[in-house]
Design an enzyme around this catalytic site. Structure first.
Site, mmCIF file in Angstrom:
data_model
loop_
_atom_site.group_PDB
_atom_site.id
_atom_site.type_symbol
_atom_site.label_atom_id
_atom_site.label_comp_id
_atom_site.label_asym_id
_atom_site.label_seq_id
_atom_site.Cartn_x
_atom_site.Cartn_y
_atom_site.Cartn_z
ATOM 1 N N ASP A 115 -28.302 15.788 0.822
ATOM 2 C CA ASP A 115 -27.084 15.150 0.636
ATOM 3 C C ASP A 115 -26.161 15.865 1.226
ATOM 4 O O ASP A 115 -25.853 16.738 1.822
ATOM 5 C CB ASP A 115 -26.774 15.537 -1.042
ATOM 6 C CG ASP A 115 -27.675 14.827 -1.950
ATOM 7 O OD1 ASP A 115 -27.993 13.871 -1.574
ATOM 8 O OD2 ASP A 115 -27.719 15.372 -3.190
ATOM 9 N N ASP A 131 -28.048 7.192 -1.754
ATOM 10 C CA ASP A 131 -27.332 6.991 -3.244
ATOM 11 C C ASP A 131 -26.333 6.185 -3.331
ATOM 12 O O ASP A 131 -26.005 5.521 -4.301
ATOM 13 C CB ASP A 131 -26.811 8.313 -3.365
ATOM 14 C CG ASP A 131 -27.902 9.443 -3.618
ATOM 15 O OD1 ASP A 131 -28.958 9.268 -3.845
ATOM 16 O OD2 ASP A 131 -27.357 10.829 -3.417
#
Length: 157
Positions: A115, A131
Site C-alpha cells: 500500500d 483498492d
C-alpha cells in the site's frame, strides 16, 4: 468482442497496480514517506497483511477464498446472464475483479499487499491503485443497481 475488451481492462488494472507497487518498493524505504501534493496525499510504503485498518490480519486463506468465490460468480454471470447485470455493471465487476487480482498477486507472492497512497486530509487507511478500482467499481455498481437498474430487483426476471 466486449469480453476481450473487459479482459484487457482487467489486465491493464493489474499491470498499473503492479507497476506502481514496484515503483514504490524500488524508490521508497519501508514506512518511508514522500509528499506528493501537500495537504492532499503522500506516498508512504507499507506492507499490509490484512484488509483496511489491518482487519483480519494474516488471514490470506480468507482473502483467497473470497476472491475465488467472486471470480466464480463473475464467470457464472458473464456466461449465463442469469443475474441480469447491465453492460456498465459488468464493467464495474471487471474493475473490482482487476483490483482484487492485483492485490491477490501480492498476497500469494509476498504474503502481504503493498500500500502507498496516504490521504493527508483525513484519517483513512493507506491504500493502493487496486483498492481504488475495487472501491470505485463497488460504488458505481451499487449506485447503478439502486438508481438505474430496476429490472435487477424484480423477483421474476
Amino acid at each position: 468482442m466486449q469480453y476481450l475488451f473487459m479482459l484487457l481492462f482487467a489486465g491493464g488494472i493489474v499491470g498499473l497496480d503492479q507497476w506502481t507497487k514496484w515503483l514504490v518498493q524500488e524508490n521508497i524505504p519501508l514506512f518511508g514517506r514522500v509528499e506528493a501534493i501537500p495537504g492532499l496525499f503522500s506516498l508512504t510504503y507499507t506492507q499490509n497483511t490484512g484488509a483496511a485498518w489491518s482487519a483480519m490480519e494474516g488471514m490470506i486463506w480468507l482473502f483467497v477464498l473470497i476472491f475465488l468465490v467472486f471470480a466464480a460468480g463473475m464467470v457464472f454471470e458473464f456466461v449465463t446472464k442469469k443475474i441480469g447485470l447491465t453492460t456498465l455493471e459488468r464493467w464495474c465487476v471487471v474493475a473490482i475483479f482487476g483490483g482484487g487480482l492485483g492485490n491477490m498477486i501480492d498476497r500469494i507472492r509476498m504474503g502481504y499487499v503493498v500500500d502507498m497512497i496516504r490521504l493527508e486530509f483525513m484519517d483513512f487507511p493507506i491504500f493502493n491503485v487496486a483498492d481504488c478500482f475495487i472501491t470505485c467499481g463497488c460504488i458505481l455498481l451499487m449506485v447503478h443497481l439502486l438508481v438505474f437498474n430496476n429490472e435487477f430487483w424484480k423477483e421474476n426476471k
